[in-house]
Write a protein that holds these residues in place. Structure first.
Motif, PDB file in Angstrom:
ATOM      1  N   UNK A 145      17.960  -9.722  35.112  1.00  0.00           N
ATOM      2  CA  UNK A 145      16.742 -10.456  34.794  1.00  0.00           C
ATOM      3  C   UNK A 145      16.768 -10.973  33.358  1.00  0.00           C
ATOM      4  N   UNK A 146      16.222 -12.171  33.183  1.00  0.00           N
ATOM      5  CA  UNK A 146      16.097 -12.749  31.850  1.00  0.00           C
ATOM      6  C   UNK A 146      14.761 -13.463  31.736  1.00  0.00           C
ATOM      7  N   UNK A 147      14.319 -13.637  30.500  1.00  0.00           N
ATOM      8  CA  UNK A 147      13.122 -14.411  30.218  1.00  0.00           C
ATOM      9  C   UNK A 147      13.523 -15.535  29.279  1.00  0.00           C
ATOM     10  N   UNK A 148      13.191 -16.764  29.664  1.00  0.00           N
ATOM     11  CA  UNK A 148      13.571 -17.941  28.889  1.00  0.00           C
ATOM     12  C   UNK A 148      12.344 -18.535  28.220  1.00  0.00           C
ATOM     13  N   UNK A 178      26.949 -19.688  35.722  1.00  0.00           N
ATOM     14  CA  UNK A 178      27.009 -18.229  35.771  1.00  0.00           C
ATOM     15  C   UNK A 178      27.608 -17.752  37.081  1.00  0.00           C
ATOM     16  N   UNK A 179      27.198 -18.347  38.197  1.00  0.00           N
ATOM     17  CA  UNK A 179      27.707 -17.894  39.493  1.00  0.00           C
ATOM     18  C   UNK A 179      29.106 -18.419  39.790  1.00  0.00           C
ATOM     19  N   UNK A 233      15.839 -13.953  26.543  1.00  0.00           N
ATOM     20  CA  UNK A 233      15.615 -12.516  26.380  1.00  0.00           C
ATOM     21  C   UNK A 233      16.173 -11.733  27.559  1.00  0.00           C
ATOM     22  N   UNK A 234      16.665 -10.552  27.263  1.00  0.00           N
ATOM     23  CA  UNK A 234      17.058  -9.594  28.290  1.00  0.00           C
ATOM     24  C   UNK A 234      16.384  -8.260  27.961  1.00  0.00           C
ATOM     25  N   UNK A 286      22.857  -9.899  30.715  1.00  0.00           N
ATOM     26  CA  UNK A 286      23.321 -10.328  29.395  1.00  0.00           C
ATOM     27  C   UNK A 286      24.348 -11.447  29.522  1.00  0.00           C
ATOM     28  N   UNK A 287      25.238 -11.321  30.514  1.00  0.00           N
ATOM     29  CA  UNK A 287      26.241 -12.371  30.724  1.00  0.00           C
ATOM     30  C   UNK A 287      25.587 -13.678  31.149  1.00  0.00           C
ATOM     31  N   UNK A 288      24.616 -13.587  32.067  1.00  0.00           N
ATOM     32  CA  UNK A 288      23.920 -14.788  32.527  1.00  0.00           C
ATOM     33  C   UNK A 288      23.098 -15.409  31.405  1.00  0.00           C
ATOM     34  N   UNK A 289      22.468 -14.565  30.592  1.00  0.00           N
ATOM     35  CA  UNK A 289      21.652 -15.055  29.489  1.00  0.00           C
ATOM     36  C   UNK A 289      22.499 -15.782  28.450  1.00  0.00           C
TER      37      UNK A 289
END
Length: 299
Positions: free
Chosen positions: A200-203, A237-238, A109-110, A164-167
């Motif tokens: 920020x994201x929620x997994x 991602x990084x 989630x984002x 969003x990109x990281x998610x």
């Protein structure tokens, strides 16, 4: 040093990359509870601690945790901790429940700027936010000046794009471990995701309300696998988007004749899966001459 077949794009030796991990719930708040009594707060703390250890072993990455024991931390305090430490990525870890016990799979989630993207998102956001006593006392439908303010901030927009990109990378990392409940990034107004300056994201690692997934979450090896997959996704991602003022930078490695992806991964200090995720590679060996984005990790 890069050889003749590798071209360094940039190098910076400033600050470490900061990742803030947020194992959900804790203390008096057990989170969701499975049919066998498995508590969400215990499962996600174990995954978070394992993930933190893996990240700390990765050069140039610093880890901040909202909790590392069975302690309750208010939602706003979790969010503010990421901002205080200027985190480059905030990840809230959950293993939630849903009224339908057949619902299963991972979801990432984002933050949504326009509300929840579907009914499940609205239900989950409501139950997660209600875990904070302060927030649960707000009148239903009342305006939220804080959210309105951050959503019109340009910094927030940049953070949401980065999240969003990281998610998206996280979703691709989890698909090989736990089937996906949603194959695309979902959006909801989770409080912990609202920091205006932190991607920020929620997994949702799995649904503890599903009997089969509860059994898997009870398995220490499965939790280790979850942590490893999340670590690979974070690193990837990084590799794709290293913060410009961090100790990480990127290089372009051209795959040589008779050179394997495993050899390249070892050379640059990452796993083969992280290398694949960073370069959107399918499984299997790539032909010689393939351009690979690889990291230069700060010590």
């Amino acid at each position: 040093m890069a050889d003749a077949g590798n071209f360094l794009l940039s190098r910076s030796k400033e600050r470490p990359i900061v990742v803030c991990l947020d194992p959900g719930h804790g203390g008096h708040d057990p989170g969701a509870v499975g049919l066998r009594g498995t508590r969400e707060k215990d499962v996600v703390l174990d995954v978070g601690l394992t993930l933190a250890q893996r990240l700390r072993e990765t050069p140039g990455i610093q880890v901040v945790m909202t909790r590392h024991t069975d302690q309750y931390i208010p939602l706003l305090s979790r969010m503010h901790l990421g901002s205080q430490h200027r985190a480059d990525l905030f990840i809230s870890i959950h293993a939630d429940a849903f009224p339908d016990p057949d619902v299963r799979g991972s979801t990432v989630w984002a933050l949504s700027g326009k509300g929840a993207s579907n009914a499940a998102a609205r239900w989950l956001a409501k139950t997660q936010n209600a875990a904070d006593p302060l927030l649960s006392k707000l009148p239903a439908g009342s305006p939220n000046p804080m959210l309105n303010e951050v959503l019109i901030n340009m910094t927030q927009t940049a953070a949401m794009n980065a999240a969003a990109a990281a998610a998206d990378v996280m979703i691709r990392g989890l698909v090989g471990v736990e089937g996906l409940h949603n194959a695309a990034v979902q959006h909801a107004n989770f409080v912990v995701l609202r920091a205006p300056d932190v991607p920020s994201m929620l997994v949702e690692t799995a649904f503890i309300s599903n009997p089969q997934e509860e059994q898997r979450l009870r398995d220490p090896e499965f939790r280790q696998t979850l942590a490893r997959s999340m670590h690979d996704a974070i690193v990837a991602h990084f590799v794709k988007a290293p913060p410009t003022d961090s100790r990480w930078s990127s290089a372009n490695h051209i795959l040589g004749h008779h050179e394997t992806l495993s050899e390249v991964a070892r050379r640059y200090g990452l796993s083969v899966e992280a290398l694949r995720l960073a370069n959107n590679l399918p499984h299997g060996e790539e032909p010689a001459g393939t351009h690979l984005r690889v990291p230069i990790m700060g010590a």
